[in-house]
Motif scaffolding. Structure first.
Motif, PDB file in Angstrom:
ATOM      1  N   TRP A 139       0.617  -0.907   0.575  1.00 42.87           N
ATOM      2  CA  TRP A 139      -0.327   0.332  -0.253  1.00 42.87           C
ATOM      3  C   TRP A 139       0.527   1.135   0.251  1.00 42.87           C
ATOM      4  N   PHE A 140       2.102   1.337   0.665  1.00 46.87           N
ATOM      5  CA  PHE A 140       2.811   1.982   0.633  1.00 46.87           C
ATOM      6  C   PHE A 140       3.412   3.063  -0.704  1.00 46.87           C
ATOM      7  N   GLU A 141       3.921   1.786  -1.271  1.00 44.72           N
ATOM      8  CA  GLU A 141       4.882   1.736  -2.501  1.00 44.72           C
ATOM      9  C   GLU A 141       4.497   3.244  -3.657  1.00 44.72           C
ATOM     10  N   GLY A 142       5.187   3.660  -3.571  1.00 42.32           N
ATOM     11  CA  GLY A 142       4.872   5.092  -4.780  1.00 42.32           C
ATOM     12  C   GLY A 142       4.781   6.289  -4.310  1.00 42.32           C
ATOM     13  N   GLN A 143       4.632   6.661  -2.552  1.00 41.98           N
ATOM     14  CA  GLN A 143       4.646   6.943  -1.342  1.00 41.98           C
ATOM     15  C   GLN A 143       5.922   7.468  -1.329  1.00 41.98           C
ATOM     16  N   ASP A 144       6.457   8.606  -1.359  1.00 37.29           N
ATOM     17  CA  ASP A 144       7.670   9.690  -0.688  1.00 37.29           C
ATOM     18  C   ASP A 144       7.980   8.665   0.665  1.00 37.29           C
ATOM     19  N   LEU A 145       8.763   8.820   1.325  1.00 31.30           N
ATOM     20  CA  LEU A 145       9.297   8.024   2.297  1.00 31.30           C
ATOM     21  C   LEU A 145      10.379   8.921   3.158  1.00 31.30           C
ATOM     22  N   THR A 146      10.225   9.185   4.801  1.00 30.26           N
ATOM     23  CA  THR A 146      10.945   9.314   5.178  1.00 30.26           C
ATOM     24  C   THR A 146      12.126   8.459   5.694  1.00 30.26           C
ATOM     25  N   ILE A 147      12.589   7.762   5.853  1.00 24.68           N
ATOM     26  CA  ILE A 147      14.457   7.516   5.429  1.00 24.68           C
ATOM     27  C   ILE A 147      15.323   7.868   7.425  1.00 24.68           C
ATOM     28  N   SER A 148      15.072   7.218   8.190  1.00 22.38           N
ATOM     29  CA  SER A 148      15.569   7.415   9.072  1.00 22.38           C
ATOM     30  C   SER A 148      16.777   6.415   9.581  1.00 22.38           C
ATOM     31  N   ALA A 149      17.649   6.980  10.334  1.00 25.91           N
ATOM     32  CA  ALA A 149      18.526   6.207  10.899  1.00 25.91           C
ATOM     33  C   ALA A 149      19.531   6.185  12.034  1.00 25.91           C
ATOM     34  N   ARG A 150      19.176   5.146  12.920  1.00 22.34           N
ATOM     35  CA  ARG A 150      20.008   6.297  14.180  1.00 22.34           C
ATOM     36  C   ARG A 150      20.958   4.900  14.546  1.00 22.34           C
ATOM     37  N   TRP A 151      22.132   5.696  15.090  1.00 19.42           N
ATOM     38  CA  TRP A 151      23.647   4.662  15.871  1.00 19.42           C
ATOM     39  C   TRP A 151      23.555   4.219  17.209  1.00 19.42           C
ATOM     40  N   ASP A 152      22.833   3.578  17.572  1.00 20.45           N
ATOM     41  CA  ASP A 152      22.750   2.960  18.924  1.00 20.45           C
ATOM     42  C   ASP A 152      24.151   2.157  19.509  1.00 20.45           C
ATOM     43  N   THR A 153      24.561   3.352  20.148  1.00 23.35           N
ATOM     44  CA  THR A 153      25.904   2.641  20.534  1.00 23.35           C
ATOM     45  C   THR A 153      25.463   1.520  22.037  1.00 23.35           C
ATOM     46  N   ASP A 154      25.060   1.057  22.387  1.00 18.89           N
ATOM     47  CA  ASP A 154      24.943   0.000  23.090  1.00 18.89           C
ATOM     48  C   ASP A 154      24.206  -1.242  22.640  1.00 18.89           C
TER      49      ASP A 154
END
Length: 199
Positions: A139-154
């Motif tokens: 259902w979400f294909e074709g929509q703009d997406l927000t890509i988030s990344a988090r480097w978790d130190t633990d």
């Protein structure tokens, strides 16, 4: 799936995500009735679902000098993709996420090395992402997406440490661009909030 990691490191089960809310019963029912496309063996039996890339990109850092102190060998990079606005999210999913667009793709990479090329595919679907299909498209294909990344130190998804590095980028569906996410510190406000959450 991640381009430079093995299969087991390139996937994340929804239970590993740091989520405050989960799907409603109605949404779970919808998910259960929906199934991803599968390859068919010669005898007509279903085999493993076919993998298909949905979005790819690169995670970078501003400077190697910005590496957090005390980073352990169990550190992990979490990458998620979600619709950049809730307008086109199915109501059954939106009701189960307090009106916010939920992650539809998620991946975890153990002890990452930067710069890191990544790929999110149908093997990285969350329960919400896999909830509905039409003409073999989610259902979400074709929509703009927000890509988030988090480097978790633990390496623990449920924790939020002031030293974690975070970044965000946009995937524009009409352009099919690669998402370039640059990690940086949380900033003073973010460090104060995450520091309080650990106490």
């Amino acid at each position: 799936m991640l381009a430079n990691t093995d299969d087991c490191k390139g996937r994340i089960d929804i239970k590993y995500l740091s989520r405050r809310v989960f799907l409603s019963a109605a949404t779970l029912t919808a998910i259960a009735s929906s199934s991803p496309p599968v390859a068919m063996a010669g005898d007509g039996q279903e085999t493993i679902p076919m993998e298909r890339k949905i979005v790819s990109g690169k995670v970078t850092m501003k400077s190697i000098d910005g590496l957090p102190e005390g980073t352990s060998s169990s550190s992990a990079l979490y990458i998620t993709a979600r619709p950049n606005k809730p307008d086109n999210v199915p109501r059954a999913i939106l009701d189960g996420s307090n009106g916010k667009a939920p992650p539809v793709l998620a991946s975890r990479i153990q002890n990452p090395q930067f710069p890191l090329d990544f790929q999110l595919s149908t093997l990285d679907l969350t329960q919400e992402g896999a909830a509905f299909m039409s003409n073999n498209r989610y259902w979400f294909e074709g929509q703009d997406l927000t890509i988030s990344a988090r480097w978790d130190t633990d390496g623990v998804a449920s924790t939020r440490d002031p030293t974690d590095l975070v970044g965000r980028s946009q995937y524009i569906a009409s352009k099919g661009n690669e998402a370039i996410v640059q990690l940086s510190g949380r900033g003073l406000t973010g460090k104060l909030v995450t520091g309080k959450s650990k106490n």
